[in-house]
Design a protein around this motif. Structure first.
Motif, PDB file in Angstrom:
ATOM      1  N   GLU A  85       0.831  -1.203   0.000  1.00 18.93           N
ATOM      2  CA  GLU A  85       0.000   0.000   0.000  1.00 18.93           C
ATOM      3  C   GLU A  85       0.864   1.251   0.000  1.00 18.93           C
ATOM      4  OE1 GLU A  85      -3.586   2.098  -0.144  1.00 18.93           O
ATOM      5  OE2 GLU A  85      -3.132  -0.034  -0.432  1.00 18.93           O
ATOM      6  N   ARG A 106       3.816   1.588  -1.407  1.00 19.66           N
ATOM      7  CA  ARG A 106       4.311   1.790  -2.769  1.00 19.66           C
ATOM      8  C   ARG A 106       3.229   2.397  -3.658  1.00 19.66           C
ATOM      9  NH1 ARG A 106       6.805  -3.276  -1.916  1.00 19.66           N
ATOM     10  NH2 ARG A 106       5.062  -4.327  -2.960  1.00 19.66           N
ATOM     11  N   ARG A 107       2.020   1.920  -3.525  1.00 17.33           N
ATOM     12  CA  ARG A 107       0.917   2.430  -4.335  1.00 17.33           C
ATOM     13  C   ARG A 107       0.675   3.920  -4.069  1.00 17.33           C
ATOM     14  NH1 ARG A 107      -3.511  -0.885  -5.869  1.00 17.33           N
ATOM     15  NH2 ARG A 107      -4.909   0.280  -4.485  1.00 17.33           N
ATOM     16  N   TYR A 143       1.539   7.154  -6.562  1.00 15.33           N
ATOM     17  CA  TYR A 143       0.419   8.003  -6.978  1.00 15.33           C
ATOM     18  C   TYR A 143       0.652   9.467  -6.607  1.00 15.33           C
ATOM     19  CZ  TYR A 143      -4.493   8.698  -8.286  1.00 15.33           C
ATOM     20  OH  TYR A 143      -5.664   9.090  -8.909  1.00 15.33           O
TER      21      TYR A 143
END
Length: 337
Positions: free
Chosen positions: A200, A202-203, A207
């Protein structure tokens, strides 16, 4: 039928109301108008503390975008009165279902009401993290719903405060941080004790969300600030995150005491009172609509749920009257009792 119109004489306690609606927000008033227009004796009991009361504007309601919640409620009360519905300012403190299937409700002023059917639309309380300065800024620079308030802070510096109160608020906090990136290129997620997994993390970073792993100690006005929307998020590391808008995922606490008092079943996972697609609980004659059973419902959603529930209530009330008419005529008949 004239027999189902509200009584204009005598006390409210002496009236057997066709429908009593507990809560006078979007869901309750919408339901009240539907029932009153169907010429059922309709009473709305409202304590006067709507969830969105502190907000200056509401959004996401077609043709009502930007309207003040107080103006919206005032308009709803006027419509209820226009169609013959009755509104009383009080709270319901106790309730029971009698042996004949009707309901008895006790109000906080000591009076009592009787009803053939009841709709609970009492909403919820947004329980914020225990961070000094957060509650004082609620609905001004601190918000919880991006769909309600995100557009108004687009392009600004935004901070999202993690709420580790429950697994749900933790997950919603991370989702909120990502969603706010849709509105601004400057979004900081102060994890505030939430464990964010590597995947999460990294996401979010990919973003464009900046993560700050620290506990929030205070929300304040920056030193030397002239006021306005400037906010300082103070951290236990000694650092400060400056922003112009704060978003947080509160823990929703439904006002469902009357529903559970009357024996309505709750979901073992969510803890929310269970209703069907029409808003009916498993207790005959008892419905619920709006935030009390759907914490994510916006104003427009709650209004629709109230209308749907009222139409369902109308059908049951009508079926009862048809059965009663058959009984008076001395004929065999079934129906809902």
């Amino acid at each position: 039928m004239d027999a189902t119109r509200r009584s204009t004489t005598g006390s409210q306690a002496a009236t057997l109301w066709d429908g009593v609606i507990i809560g006078g927000g979007a869901a309750g008033l919408s339901a009240g108008v539907v029932l009153a227009r169907a010429r059922f004796a309709t009473l709305v009991v409202d304590g006067g503390e709507p969830r969105n009361g502190p907000a200056d504007h509401m959004h996401g309601y077609l043709t009502r975008d930007g309207m003040a919640p107080k103006e919206f409620v005032a308009g709803g009360r006027s419509e209820l009165d226009r169609y013959g519905g009755t509104l009383v300012r009080a709270g319901v403190v106790d309730a029971r279902r009698t042996s004949d299937g009707t309901f008895e409700l006790r109000l906080d002023d000591g009076s009592a009401l009787r009803a053939r059917s009841v709709l609970v639309a009492t909403g919820l309380t947004d329980e914020l993290p225990d961070v000094p300065g957060l509650a004082e800024r609620w609905a001004s620079t601190v918000h919880h719903c991006p769909h309600c308030h995100g557009y108004e802070v687009r392009g600004r510096d935004i901070a999202v405060l993690g709420n580790p109160a429950t697994a749900t608020t933790s997950a919603v906090s991370a989702h909120l941080a990502a969603l706010m990136r849709r509105y601004s290129s400057s979004v900081t997620f102060c994890t505030n004790g939430i464990e964010v997994g590597a995947g999460e993390r990294r996401r979010l970073a990919a973003y464009g969300v900046r993560l700050v792993d620290a506990h929030v100690t205070r929300v304040a006005t920056p030193a030397g600030s002239a006021g306005g929307d400037a906010v300082a998020i103070e951290l236990d590391t000694g650092g400060t995150v400056l922003c112009e808008a704060v978003f947080v995922a509160p823990r929703p606490v439904p006002h469902d005491a009357i529903l559970t008092k009357l024996g309505a079943a709750t979901d073992p996972v969510s803890g929310l009172v269970v209703v069907d697609s029409q808003g009916a609980t498993d207790v005959p004659g008892l419905w619920a609509a709006g935030n009390v059973v759907n914490p994510r419902a916006q104003v427009v959603t709650a209004a629709g749920a109230g209308s749907t529930a009222a139409i369902s209530m109308s059908g049951r009330l009508l079926d009862q009257e048809l059965s009663a008419a058959v009984a008076r005529a001395g004929l065999d008949g079934g129906g809902v009792h």
